[in-house]
Scaffold this motif. Structure first.
Motif, PDB file in Angstrom:
ATOM      1  N   GLY A   1       0.819  -1.211   0.000  1.00 48.20           N
ATOM      2  CA  GLY A   1       0.000   0.000   0.000  1.00 48.20           C
ATOM      3  C   GLY A   1       0.849   1.256   0.000  1.00 48.20           C
ATOM      4  N   THR A   2       1.958   1.215   0.744  1.00 46.62           N
ATOM      5  CA  THR A   2       2.834   2.383   0.810  1.00 46.62           C
ATOM      6  C   THR A   2       3.464   2.663  -0.560  1.00 46.62           C
ATOM      7  OG1 THR A   2       3.301   1.715   3.068  1.00 46.62           O
ATOM      8  CG2 THR A   2       4.729   3.379   2.137  1.00 46.62           C
ATOM      9  N   ILE A   3       3.876   1.622  -1.252  1.00 44.65           N
ATOM     10  CA  ILE A   3       4.471   1.812  -2.578  1.00 44.65           C
ATOM     11  C   ILE A   3       3.441   2.425  -3.529  1.00 44.65           C
ATOM     12  CG2 ILE A   3       5.383   0.587  -4.608  1.00 44.65           C
ATOM     13  CD1 ILE A   3       6.801  -1.316  -2.673  1.00 44.65           C
ATOM     14  N   ILE A   4       2.207   1.941  -3.459  1.00 41.44           N
ATOM     15  CA  ILE A   4       1.149   2.487  -4.324  1.00 41.44           C
ATOM     16  C   ILE A   4       0.942   3.971  -4.024  1.00 41.44           C
ATOM     17  CG2 ILE A   4      -1.331   2.384  -4.810  1.00 41.44           C
ATOM     18  CD1 ILE A   4      -1.137  -0.674  -4.320  1.00 41.44           C
ATOM     19  N   THR A   5       0.865   4.293  -2.726  1.00 43.56           N
ATOM     20  CA  THR A   5       0.630   5.683  -2.336  1.00 43.56           C
ATOM     21  C   THR A   5       1.740   6.600  -2.833  1.00 43.56           C
ATOM     22  OG1 THR A   5      -0.294   4.742  -0.315  1.00 43.56           O
ATOM     23  CG2 THR A   5       0.013   7.119  -0.358  1.00 43.56           C
ATOM     24  N   LYS A   6       2.970   6.172  -2.640  1.00 42.65           N
ATOM     25  CA  LYS A   6       4.101   7.019  -3.046  1.00 42.65           C
ATOM     26  C   LYS A   6       4.148   7.178  -4.562  1.00 42.65           C
ATOM     27  CE  LYS A   6       7.182   6.369   0.873  1.00 42.65           C
ATOM     28  NZ  LYS A   6       8.360   5.672   1.377  1.00 42.65           N
ATOM     29  N   THR A   7       3.797   6.103  -5.276  1.00 41.07           N
ATOM     30  CA  THR A   7       3.818   6.201  -6.737  1.00 41.07           C
ATOM     31  C   THR A   7       2.774   7.213  -7.215  1.00 41.07           C
ATOM     32  OG1 THR A   7       4.475   3.890  -6.796  1.00 41.07           O
ATOM     33  CG2 THR A   7       3.711   4.844  -8.859  1.00 41.07           C
ATOM     34  N   LEU A   8       1.609   7.193  -6.598  1.00 42.55           N
ATOM     35  CA  LEU A   8       0.585   8.182  -6.959  1.00 42.55           C
ATOM     36  C   LEU A   8       1.103   9.587  -6.677  1.00 42.55           C
ATOM     37  CD1 LEU A   8      -2.587   6.412  -5.507  1.00 42.55           C
ATOM     38  CD2 LEU A   8      -2.135   6.824  -7.930  1.00 42.55           C
ATOM     39  N   ALA A   9       1.659   9.766  -5.487  1.00 40.92           N
ATOM     40  CA  ALA A   9       2.119  11.100  -5.098  1.00 40.92           C
ATOM     41  C   ALA A   9       3.206  11.604  -6.034  1.00 40.92           C
ATOM     42  CB  ALA A   9       2.622  11.077  -3.660  1.00 40.92           C
ATOM     43  N   ARG A  10       4.115  10.714  -6.427  1.00 40.01           N
ATOM     44  CA  ARG A  10       5.193  11.156  -7.314  1.00 40.01           C
ATOM     45  C   ARG A  10       4.706  11.399  -8.739  1.00 40.01           C
ATOM     46  NH1 ARG A  10      10.773   8.173  -5.803  1.00 40.01           N
ATOM     47  NH2 ARG A  10      10.553   8.360  -3.537  1.00 40.01           N
ATOM     48  N   SER A  11       3.515  10.891  -9.054  1.00 40.63           N
ATOM     49  CA  SER A  11       2.934  11.229 -10.355  1.00 40.63           C
ATOM     50  C   SER A  11       2.159  12.536 -10.252  1.00 40.63           C
ATOM     51  CB  SER A  11       1.980  10.121 -10.806  1.00 40.63           C
ATOM     52  OG  SER A  11       2.615   8.871 -10.756  1.00 40.63           O
ATOM     53  N   GLY A  12       2.270  13.194  -9.124  1.00 38.32           N
ATOM     54  CA  GLY A  12       1.551  14.453  -8.930  1.00 38.32           C
ATOM     55  C   GLY A  12       0.073  14.250  -8.682  1.00 38.32           C
ATOM     56  N   LEU A  13      -0.285  13.070  -8.183  1.00 37.90           N
ATOM     57  CA  LEU A  13      -1.698  12.781  -7.904  1.00 37.90           C
ATOM     58  C   LEU A  13      -1.937  12.805  -6.401  1.00 37.90           C
ATOM     59  CD1 LEU A  13      -2.019   9.793 -10.378  1.00 37.90           C
ATOM     60  CD2 LEU A  13      -3.052  12.048 -10.670  1.00 37.90           C
ATOM     61  N   TYR A  14      -3.153  13.162  -6.029  1.00 43.09           N
ATOM     62  CA  TYR A  14      -3.508  13.185  -4.620  1.00 43.09           C
ATOM     63  C   TYR A  14      -3.870  11.767  -4.165  1.00 43.09           C
ATOM     64  CZ  TYR A  14      -3.875  18.178  -5.464  1.00 43.09           C
ATOM     65  OH  TYR A  14      -3.604  19.471  -5.808  1.00 43.09           O
ATOM     66  N   ALA A  15      -3.556  11.468  -2.922  1.00 41.99           N
ATOM     67  CA  ALA A  15      -3.858  10.125  -2.431  1.00 41.99           C
ATOM     68  C   ALA A  15      -4.321  10.179  -0.981  1.00 41.99           C
ATOM     69  CB  ALA A  15      -2.622   9.231  -2.534  1.00 41.99           C
ATOM     70  N   PHE A  16      -5.087   9.165  -0.618  1.00 42.33           N
ATOM     71  CA  PHE A  16      -5.554   9.022   0.761  1.00 42.33           C
ATOM     72  C   PHE A  16      -5.549   7.532   1.067  1.00 42.33           C
ATOM     73  CE2 PHE A  16      -8.200   8.814   4.427  1.00 42.33           C
ATOM     74  CZ  PHE A  16      -8.198  10.069   4.997  1.00 42.33           C
ATOM     75  N   THR A  17      -4.990   7.142   2.203  1.00 46.45           N
ATOM     76  CA  THR A  17      -4.904   5.713   2.490  1.00 46.45           C
ATOM     77  C   THR A  17      -5.814   5.325   3.651  1.00 46.45           C
ATOM     78  OG1 THR A  17      -3.196   5.746   4.185  1.00 46.45           O
ATOM     79  CG2 THR A  17      -2.452   5.842   1.894  1.00 46.45           C
ATOM     80  N   TYR A  18      -6.146   4.052   3.677  1.00 45.73           N
ATOM     81  CA  TYR A  18      -6.991   3.517   4.754  1.00 45.73           C
ATOM     82  C   TYR A  18      -6.465   2.135   5.094  1.00 45.73           C
ATOM     83  CZ  TYR A  18     -11.292   2.669   7.390  1.00 45.73           C
ATOM     84  OH  TYR A  18     -12.215   2.423   8.392  1.00 45.73           O
ATOM     85  N   ASN A  19      -6.043   1.971   6.329  1.00 46.12           N
ATOM     86  CA  ASN A  19      -5.404   0.734   6.744  1.00 46.12           C
ATOM     87  C   ASN A  19      -6.352  -0.043   7.655  1.00 46.12           C
ATOM     88  OD1 ASN A  19      -3.599  -1.260   7.305  1.00 46.12           O
ATOM     89  ND2 ASN A  19      -2.146   0.009   8.431  1.00 46.12           N
ATOM     90  N   TYR A  20      -6.780  -1.200   7.179  1.00 41.55           N
ATOM     91  CA  TYR A  20      -7.696  -2.044   7.948  1.00 41.55           C
ATOM     92  C   TYR A  20      -6.873  -3.210   8.452  1.00 41.55           C
ATOM     93  CZ  TYR A  20     -11.910  -4.929   8.770  1.00 41.55           C
ATOM     94  OH  TYR A  20     -12.909  -5.706   9.311  1.00 41.55           O
ATOM     95  N   TYR A  21      -6.528  -3.211   9.727  1.00 37.33           N
ATOM     96  CA  TYR A  21      -5.656  -4.270  10.219  1.00 37.33           C
ATOM     97  C   TYR A  21      -6.093  -4.714  11.602  1.00 37.33           C
ATOM     98  CZ  TYR A  21      -3.140  -0.747  13.013  1.00 37.33           C
ATOM     99  OH  TYR A  21      -2.805   0.221  13.908  1.00 37.33           O
ATOM    100  N   GLN A  22      -5.515  -5.816  12.024  1.00 37.38           N
ATOM    101  CA  GLN A  22      -5.894  -6.404  13.313  1.00 37.38           C
ATOM    102  C   GLN A  22      -4.688  -6.360  14.235  1.00 37.38           C
ATOM    103  OE1 GLN A  22      -8.954  -6.884  12.951  1.00 37.38           O
ATOM    104  NE2 GLN A  22      -9.042  -7.046  10.728  1.00 37.38           N
ATOM    105  N   ASP A  23      -4.926  -6.622  15.516  1.00 42.82           N
ATOM    106  CA  ASP A  23      -3.792  -6.529  16.440  1.00 42.82           C
ATOM    107  C   ASP A  23      -3.106  -7.873  16.636  1.00 42.82           C
ATOM    108  OD1 ASP A  23      -5.713  -7.726  17.945  1.00 42.82           O
ATOM    109  OD2 ASP A  23      -5.261  -6.648  19.782  1.00 42.82           O
TER     110      ASP A  23
END
Lengths: 304, 605
Positions: free
Chosen positions: B49-71
Motif C-alpha cells: 500500500g505504501t508503494i502504491i501511495t508514493k507512486t501516486l504522489a510522485r505522479s503528482g496525484l492526490y492520495a488518501f490511504t486507509y489501513n484495515y488491520y488487526q492486532d
C-alpha cells in the motif's frame, strides 16, 4: 502433580494446557514459556495477563489456546490482579488453585513494577511470571527497562548517530531478590527441564514467587525464526542471562557446561549488528561484573 | 472540492459533467481510482500500500490511504486501501477499482457484494491475484490471474516479491509511467542494492504482462508536476510540535499515539529534541510538567488508556498554572477495546478529566495539515493561558496517510506573559483582568515564589493549611477560570462548509471532515441545501455557534461514537434540538453511506 515420564529423573510432563491455535509470530519464545509453566502447574491454575504479546496471542476467534481460565488486567496492575484472585480463591476455599500473573518485561520492569513489588511484599501465595522478550514487542518493538545495552529498537534507532540503547538491562529478578521475595528464579526456554523444575520447587513455597523467563523474540531481536532455542541457550552460555534460583535466602547459580563470549552472542542477532569492539567490551564487562556479584552472593548465602 | 459524485446504483459511480443519467450510461472516464491490497498480517499488505501511495504522489496525484488491520502479528485478514485522484481526496472513498488479492480469502471477501467491513465497497473493477489460486467463489468482476509467484521466484527466494509483480500490473491497468513506479521501488529497497533491482525487474514483468494480455481500466488521471508530501496525522502532529519549538517529547507506546512517538524518535537528532520512553504514563506527564515549569516546551502523548493514567497530573498542571501540551489519540474503547480501530469516544473523558473545575483547551484537527498547524498553536495557547491544552485525534487521522501540497512553516512562537528579573513584589498568581499572571522560571533573580497544588494566594502561599481563607479561594478560582473567558474572546470564528444558505447543518469534529464534506457535496448535487459546521477548536465551545445555528431546519451531529458526546455537549451549551448520526463499529465514515443517512434525516418529517 502433573504426570511425569519415567525414562528421565525429571522430565517434561506430557499433559498439554496450551493447545494449537495461538497467533504469535513464528519462533516466539513467549509461547513456549507459557506452555512449560502450565505443564508444571497443571490444570488447577488461573492466569492473569496484562497488555502484552500474550494479551493478543491466546487465539483469534474462534480459537482459544489455553486450557485454563485467563483474565486480562490493566497494564500497570498484574500484581494487584493476582492479589485479588488469590484472596478470592482462598475465600472460596480453593487454596490449592495456582494464581499466576503472566506479564511481559514492559509490564513488569516498567509500568507494573510498583504493583509487582506491592504484591510480593504482601506475601500472598502467588506466582508472578515475567516473560522477558526485552522490549515492547506487541506495540512494535520499543525499548523497555529490560532491553539490554546495545540493542536497537524503534525508539532507539541506531543510524549514523549510533543511538542504540546505552543503559544496562534492569534485571527485575535481581530486584526481587533484594526485596527478599521468598522464591526468585530465572529460566529460559532452551532449558525446559530446568524451567519446570523451578516452577515445581516454587510451588512448594506458600508465599510469593517470582520467575523471570527469557523468551527470545525473532521479530524484535531480528534473528531467523528457527534460532529461538539456540539464542536462548547462548544467552545463558554467554552470561547475558545467568540462570539462578533464590529460595529462602539461599542463592544457587547454575553454571553452564559450555561458555561463550558476548561477541558470540551478539553476532547472531541483528539488533546488535552495529556494535563495535568497544561497545561489545562494555557489555562484556558489565556482564562479567554482574556474574561476579551473583557468584559472590551465592558464596555468602551458602556459608550463612 | 468542486467535484461531485453521483450515486446511481449503490456501489457504482460514474463521473458526470453536471447531468444525472438513470441506469448505466458512462459519460466519460472517471478521474479517480481506488486500490485495495488484501491479505493476512505478515503478507506485506502495508508495504504494498505504501508503494502504491508514493507512486501516486510522485505522479503528482492526490492520495488518501486507509489501513484495515488487526492486532495480531501474523494471520487474520487485513487490507490497505489507497484512493488516488487528480483532484484532492479527503477520505478513503467509496468503490473499488483494483483489488490485489494476496490470498484466496482476500479474493473472495472483497469481490463479495455482501461485504460489510465497516462500509467498504466490494470490487467493481479488476482483481489481480496469483494464478495458483484456482478454487474460489466466482463473482461478476474482471479476474486477472497472473503468474505472480512464478515471476517472483525467478528473482528471489523472498515470496513477498510477488506483491511487487502485482503492483506493476496494477499500475499498468491505469497507464501510469513505469519509471515513476521504478523510482519508488528503488527508493523503498534502496539500501539493499540488488534487492531493489530484483523488485524493479519483477514489477516490470508484471507491468508488461498486464499490457500484453489485458485492457486498461476506464480511469483517466491527469498527472502533474506538483510536489506532494505523503504524511500521516501522527507524523504531522510531531511536525507541528517541532515547528512550535518543542524540545522534549515523552511518550509511552500505545496505538495509535505511537506513530507520533516514532516520528519524534526518528527525528530527535535532526531537530535536537529530547525523546524519552518512561516507565509509565504517570511519569510521562509529570516529566513534561517538570520541563514546562522549567521553561522548556515539552509534550506528552497517549491514547485513552494512557491518558486515563495522566488524569491526576492534568489537574495539577492547571492548578500550578504550568503550560502543558498533551496529544490524545483515540481508539475504539472501552478498555483495550479495538486497539487497531478508530473511534471518537474520548471527548467526555478529556473534557471531564481530573477533579475540580479548571481551565483547559481542547483542539481537534480535522485533517493532516491541521494536525501540524493546531499542534503548533497548542504550544502557544498553553503558554499564553498557562494551562493544559489537549490535541485530540483518532486512529483514522493518526495512522492514515494523505498527500499534502504545502506545509506552512511560518509560525511565531508566543511564550505568553513572563515576569522580568528583580520585579518588585513579585506575585506568581497576580490577579489580573484576563486571568493571566506573570510566569517565571526557576533561577530567575528576585522572583522567589511557591507553586503549589493546594489552593494558594497570589504569592503561591498555601491557604488551605492553618486557616482557609474563603475570600482568597474565590478570588483565585475566578482568576483561573477568567482565562477561559479571555480565550473565548480571542477564538477565531468557527469554520463552516457550504453553510451560508444551508437549511440543514451538519456538525462534525476532528477527522470526519473529509467524509462529511463529500457527503454534503453529494446531497447538494441532489438539491438538498445542507452545509457543515466544523469544530476543530472544540472546547471551550465558540459562542458564535449560537448565531450560526439560528433559523435552520435541522441540526445533525455526526460522530464516531455510541452516545453522541459532541451532541450532548452542543445541546447543553446552546439548548438546541439536534439529531444524531453515529458509527461505533471501529471504522471511519464512508461518504456515500453517510450521505444516505443524512438524507434520511433531512427527509424525515
Amino acid at each position: 502433580m502433573p504426570e511425569e515420564v519415567n525414562d528421565m529423573p525429571f522430565s517434561i510432563p506430557r499433559e498439554e494446557f496450551m493447545e494449537p491455535g495461538h497467533t504469535a509470530c513464528h519462533g516466539c519464545g513467549a509461547t513456549l514459556a507459557m506452555r512449560y509453566v502450565l505443564k508444571a502447574l497443571g490444570k488447577d491454575t488461573v492466569v492473569s495477563v496484562p497488555a502484552s504479546c500474550w494479551a493478543v496471542i491466546p487465539g483469534a476467534m474462534p480459537n482459544r489456546t489455553l486450557n485454563v481460565p485467563m483474565v486480562y488486567t490493566p497494564f500497570a496492575a498484574t500484581g494487584a490482579s493476582i492479589t485479588g484472585l488469590r484472596v478470592a480463591m482462598d475465600i472460596l476455599g480453593k487454596e490449592d488453585c495456582n494464581v499466576v500473573g503472566f506479564a511481559g518485561d514492559g509490564g513488569t520492569a516498567d509500568i507494573g513494577l510498583q504493583s509487582l513489588s506491592g504484591a510480593m511484599e504482601r506475601g500472598h501465595n502467588v506466582f508472578y511470571i515475567m516473560y522477558d522478550n526485552e522490549g515492547y514487542m506487541n506495540t512494535g518493538v520499543q525499548r523497555s527497562g529490560s532491553t539490554p545495552y546495545g540493542a536497537e529498537t524503534t525508539t532507539t534507532p541506531v543510524r549514523a548517530e549510533r543511538n542504540f540503547k546505552h543503559q544496562q538491562k534492569k534485571v527485575v529478578a535481581d530486584l526481587m531478590m533484594a526485596q527478599g521475595v521468598p522464591y526468585v528464579a530465572t529460566a529460559t526456554v532452551a532449558y525446559p527441564e530446568d524451567l519446570i523444575r523451578k516452577i515445581v520447587n516454587a510451588k512448594k513455597i506458600a508465599g510469593p514467587k517470582f520467575i523471570q523467563i527469557l523468551s527470545p523474540c525473532p521479530t524484535g531481536w531480528y534473528f531467523p525464526t528457527e534460532k529461538t532455542i539456540e539464542i536462548s541457550r547462548m544467552a545463558v552460555q554467554s552470561g547475558m542471562f545467568p540462570l539462578y534460583e533464590y529460595s529462602n535466602g539461599k542463592l544457587r547459580v547454575t553454571k553452564p557446561s559450555k561458555t561463550i563470549s558476548i561477541r558470540d552472542y551478539v553476532s547472531v542477532q541483528d539488533r546488535f549488528m552495529h556494535l563495535d569492539e568497544e561497545d561489545v567490551s562494555n557489555l562484556q564487562s558489565a556482564v562479567d561484573q554482574r556474574m561476579k556479584n551473583l557468584l559472590d552472593r551465592e558464596r555468602e548465602t551458602s556459608g550463612a | 472540492m468542486g467535484q461531485f459524485w453521483i450515486f446511481i446504483n449503490t456501489f457504482t459511480r460514474y463521473w458526470l459533467s453536471g447531468i444525472v443519467w438513470k441506469q448505466t450510461v458512462i459519460i466519460m472516464s472517471r478521474n479517480e481510482v481506488i486500490f485495495r491490497v488484501a491479505g493476512a498480517a505478515g503478507d506485506g499488505v502495508q508495504s504494498a500500500g505504501t508503494i502504491i501511495t508514493k507512486t501516486l504522489a510522485r505522479s503528482g496525484l492526490y492520495a488518501f490511504t486507509y489501513n484495515y488491520y488487526q492486532d495480531i502479528v501474523r494471520g487474520g485478514q487485513s487490507w490497505y486501501q489507497v484512493r488516488g485522484s487528480d483532484v484532492p481526496v479527503t477520505n478513503q472513498g467509496d468503490g473499488l477499482d483494483i483489488l490485489i488479492a494476496l490470498n484466496q480469502d482476500g479474493l473472495e471477501r472483497h469481490t463479495n457484494p455482501e461485504i460489510n467491513e465497516g462500509g467498504s465497497s466490494p470490487l467493481s473493477g479488476i482483481a489481480i491475484y496469483d494464478q495458483s489460486i484456482t478454487v474460489f467463489e466466482k463473482r461478476n468482476v474482471n479476474y486477472v490471474p497472473m503468474p505472480l509467484s512464478e515471476i517472483a521466484a525467478r528473482y528471489s527466494k523472498n515470496p513477498l516479491l510477488k506483491n511487487t509483480v502485482a503492483i506493476g500490473a496494477a499500475f499498468a491497468s491505469i497507464g501510469t509511467d513505469f519509471e515513476v513506479l521504478a523510482g519508488v521501488i528503488s527508493d523503498t529497497f534502496g539500501k539493499k542494492g540488488a534487492v531493489a533491482e530484483q523488485n524493479v525487474n519483477a514489477a516490470r514483468e508484471g507491468y508488461d504482462l498486464y499490457l500484453k494480455n489485458y485492457k486498461p481500466i476506464d480511469v483517466k488521471l491527469k498527472t502533474s508536476k506538483r510536489r506532494l508530501y505523503v504524511i500521516s496525522g501522527g507524523h504531522a502532529i510531531g511536525l507541528g510540535a517541532v515547528k512550535a519549538g518543542c524540545k522534549m517529547y515523552i511518550g509511552y507506546p500505545m496505538t495509535p499515539a505511537s506513530s507520533c512517538l516514532e516520528f519524534m524518535t526518528n527525528h530527535s537528532q535532526k531537530f535536537q529534541i529530547f525523546v524519552k520512553l518512561p516507565e509509565d504514563e504517570i511519569s510521562a506527564i509529570n516529566m513534561a510538567i517538570g520541563a514546562n515549569y522549567a521553561g522548556v516546551r515539552a509534550m506528552t502523548a497517549s491514547s485513552g488508556g494512557g491518558f486515563s493514567l495522566m488524569v491526576e497530573a492534568l489537574g495539577m498542571a492547571a492548578m500550578l498554572e504550568v503550560p502543558l501540551v498533551i496529544y490524545e489519540a483515540q481508539r475504539a474503547g472501552p478498555s483495550t477495546g479495538l486497539p487497531t480501530k478508530t473511534e471518537q469516544a474520548d471527548l467526555n473523558l478529556v473534557i471531564g478529566a481530573s477533579q475540580g473545575d479548571f481551565p483547559r483547551i481542547i483542539l481537534a484537527p480535522r485533517n493532516v495539515k491541521e494536525c501540524t498547524t493546531l499542534t503548533a498553536e497548542a504550544f502557544n495557547l498553553a503558554e499564553r493561558f498557562q494551562t493544559p491544552v489537549i490535541v485530540m485525534s483518532d486512529l483514522f487521522l493518526a495512522e492514515n496517510f494523505q498527500t499534502v501540497e504545502d506545509l506552512n512553516f511560518d509560525f511565531r512562537i508566543d511564550r505568553g506573559y513572563l515576569a522580568s528579573e528583580n520585579a518588585e513584589d513579585y506575585r506568581r498568581y497576580l490577579i489580573t483582568e484576563n486571568g493571566i499572571s506573570p510566569r517565571s522560571f526557576p533561577g530567575m533573580k528576585g522572583l522567589m515564589h511557591n507553586e503549589d497544588s493546594d489552593e494558594h494566594n497570589e504569592y503561591g502561599d498555601v491557604v488551605s493549611d492553618a486557616v482557609t481563607d474563603p475570600k482568597d479561594r474565590i478570588k483565585m478560582m475566578e482568576k483561573r477560570m477568567r482565562k477561559m473567558e479571555t480565550y473565548l474572546k480571542e477564538m477565531p470564528p468557527t469554520d463552516t462548509y457550504r453553510a451560508e444558505d444551508a437549511e440543514y447543518l451538519v456538525f462534525q469534529w476532528g477527522s470526519t471532515q473529509g467524509a462529511v464534506e463529500e457527503a454534503i457535496d453529494i446531497l447538494r448535487e441532489k438539491g438538498i441545501k445542507v452545509g457543515a459546521v466544523e469544530l476543530s477548536r472544540i472546547f471551550p465551545m465558540n459562542r458564535d455557534i449560537s448565531t450560526i445555528i439560528r433559523s435552520r431546519k435541522k441540526l445533525i451531529v455526526v460522530e464516531n461514537n455510541f452516545s453522541g458526546q459532541l451532541n450532548r455537549l452542543l445541546r447543553s451549551e446552546f439548548l438546541c434540538k439536534t439529531e444524531l448520526v453515529r458509527k461505533f463499529d471501529g471504522e471511519a465514515f464512508y461518504p456515500g453511506a453517510l450521505a444516505q443517512e443524512l438524507e434520511t434525516i433531512v427527509r424525515r418529517k
